[in-house]
Design an enzyme around this catalytic site. Structure first.
Site, PDB file in Angstrom:
ATOM      1  NE  ARG A 196      -3.867   0.365   0.388  1.00 18.79           N
ATOM      2  CZ  ARG A 196      -4.689  -0.064  -0.441  1.00 18.79           C
ATOM      3  NH1 ARG A 196      -4.717   0.714  -1.727  1.00 18.79           N
ATOM      4  NH2 ARG A 196      -5.622  -0.907  -0.423  1.00 18.79           N
TER       5      ARG A 196
ATOM      6  CD  GLN B   8      -9.338  -3.224  -7.011  1.00 17.92           C
ATOM      7  OE1 GLN B   8     -10.507  -3.306  -7.257  1.00 17.92           O
ATOM      8  NE2 GLN B   8      -8.780  -2.131  -6.265  1.00 17.92           N
TER       9      GLN B   8
ATOM     10  NE  ARG C 194      -2.677  -5.269  -6.544  1.00 25.53           N
ATOM     11  CZ  ARG C 194      -3.430  -4.957  -5.874  1.00 25.53           C
ATOM     12  NH1 ARG C 194      -3.154  -3.545  -5.213  1.00 25.53           N
ATOM     13  NH2 ARG C 194      -4.696  -5.205  -5.768  1.00 25.53           N
TER      14      ARG C 194
ATOM     15  CG  HIS D 273      -2.036   1.996  -7.917  1.00 30.47           C
ATOM     16  ND1 HIS D 273      -2.026   3.053  -7.024  1.00 30.47           N
ATOM     17  CD2 HIS D 273      -3.206   1.676  -8.058  1.00 30.47           C
ATOM     18  CE1 HIS D 273      -3.371   3.213  -6.486  1.00 30.47           C
ATOM     19  NE2 HIS D 273      -3.890   2.333  -7.225  1.00 30.47           N
TER      20      HIS D 273
ATOM     21  CG  ASP E 209     -11.269   5.625  -8.418  1.00 28.73           C
ATOM     22  OD1 ASP E 209     -10.832   5.849  -9.276  1.00 28.73           O
ATOM     23  OD2 ASP E 209     -11.952   4.630  -7.804  1.00 28.73           O
TER      24      ASP E 209
ATOM     25  CD  GLU F 282      -3.890   5.113  -9.468  1.00 23.97           C
ATOM     26  OE1 GLU F 282      -4.332   4.041 -10.208  1.00 23.97           O
ATOM     27  OE2 GLU F 282      -4.443   5.496  -8.424  1.00 23.97           O
TER      28      GLU F 282
END
Length: 297
Positions: free
Chosen positions: A57, A81, A86, A159, A203, A264
């Site tokens: 995170r 997701q 990652r 990201h 978002d 991003e």
């Protein structure tokens, strides 16, 4: 030593300035710290897992082969997701340049997360190149379709979590006039605001943003981050704000949304389709530049 490798990570230090460094976790090939003259540029949750138990995170997680959750593709829809890059431990391929210090990491199905590879049985080779300049950080990706017969369909996104002083005093410039998709409202529209400001959860996906536009994060009229991109036409702008931060166990402190903004760059509005044997390349460049306002074209 400009390059130091341990079991878990690779650390690059700039030869001209030992206070400029980047830390890359092998799990996810995730950049989780980038310091310029001792000053941290990226946001990292204090509860981020750096032990390979879950995606990091903060920093620069890598999103491949799907952005978000897919509901239409037979194989991609089975992935969690943001896909599997990652969630996999990458191979450290070594140093390719001494100055600026440059290293590469690789990922292919044979070493990727085995549970997720079963869900998405495709052939590919990813090469991530991380270059630490005296005043910039460049992360570049090459995707190769190693199949002899099947097309490779995928999204890619960096990201990137930028560290800021205060979200309510922060603006993002040079996205005016761009078409966007608001993931909260589920609506598309053209952003006619001269700058992006923040007073609630955000978002959005800006689409077809020209590579000539340098996206800038501005704090009280001063440029603090500049983002340049190649072959990444979409830009996601994300801040979880209060309620969503509370719901994420690995997001700490809960007031951390005030000190971060995700800008991003990616290719996520539609899929890249790569024929057998073909390669696709892209990069992001994080740097500092004078404030330059690029008007609606």
């Amino acid at each position: 030593m400009p390059i130091k490798e341990t079991d878990k990570e690779v650390v690059l230090t700039h030869p001209a300035d030992e206070t400029t460094s980047v830390h890359i976790l092998k799990y996810g090939a995730t950049v989780y710290s980038w310091k310029l003259k001792s000053e941290e540029q990226l946001w990292l949750s204090t509860a981020a897992k750096l032990d390979g138990s879950k995606p990091v995170r903060g920093g620069i997680p890598l999103v491949f082969p799907v952005f978000g959750k897919n509901s239409t593709d037979e194989h991609l829809s089975k992935l969690p997701q943001h896909g599997l890059a990652r969630n996999s431990t990458w191979e450290f391929l070594g140093q390719t340049k001494e100055n600026p210090p440059t290293v590469q990491f690789g990922l292919k199905p044979e070493i990727a997360n085995p549970e997720l590879t079963k869900l998405w049985p495709m052939d590919y080779l990813l090469i991530l190149t991380v270059e630490l300049g005296s005043d910039y950080l460049k992360t570049a990706i090459e995707v190769e379709n190693t199949s002899s017969s099947k097309e490779l369909k995928f999204n890619w996104l960096f990201h990137t979590y930028f560290r800021i002083e205060d979200i309510e005093g922060t603006m993002v410039s040079n996205l005016a006039g761009m078409k966007l998709y608001d993931q909260l409202l589920k609506e598309s529209y053209v952003d006619k605001h001269p700058v992006v400001t923040f007073n609630q959860e955000t978002d959005v996906i800006y689409q077809n943003v020209s590579a000539e536009r340098a996206i800038q994060i501005v704090d009280k009229g001063v440029q603090i981050h500049t983002l340049k991109r190649y072959n990444l036409p979409d830009t996601v702008v994300w801040n979880p704000w209060i309620e969503k931060s509370q719901g994420m166990a690995d997001f700490e402190p809960k007031t951390g949304y005030q000190q971060m903004i995700c800008i991003e760059p990616g290719h996520v509005h539609d899929f890249i389709s790569l024929a057998p044997g073909k390669k696709w390349n892209a990069y992001q460049l994080l740097c500092k530049e004078e404030l330059k306002y690029q008007a609606i074209q």
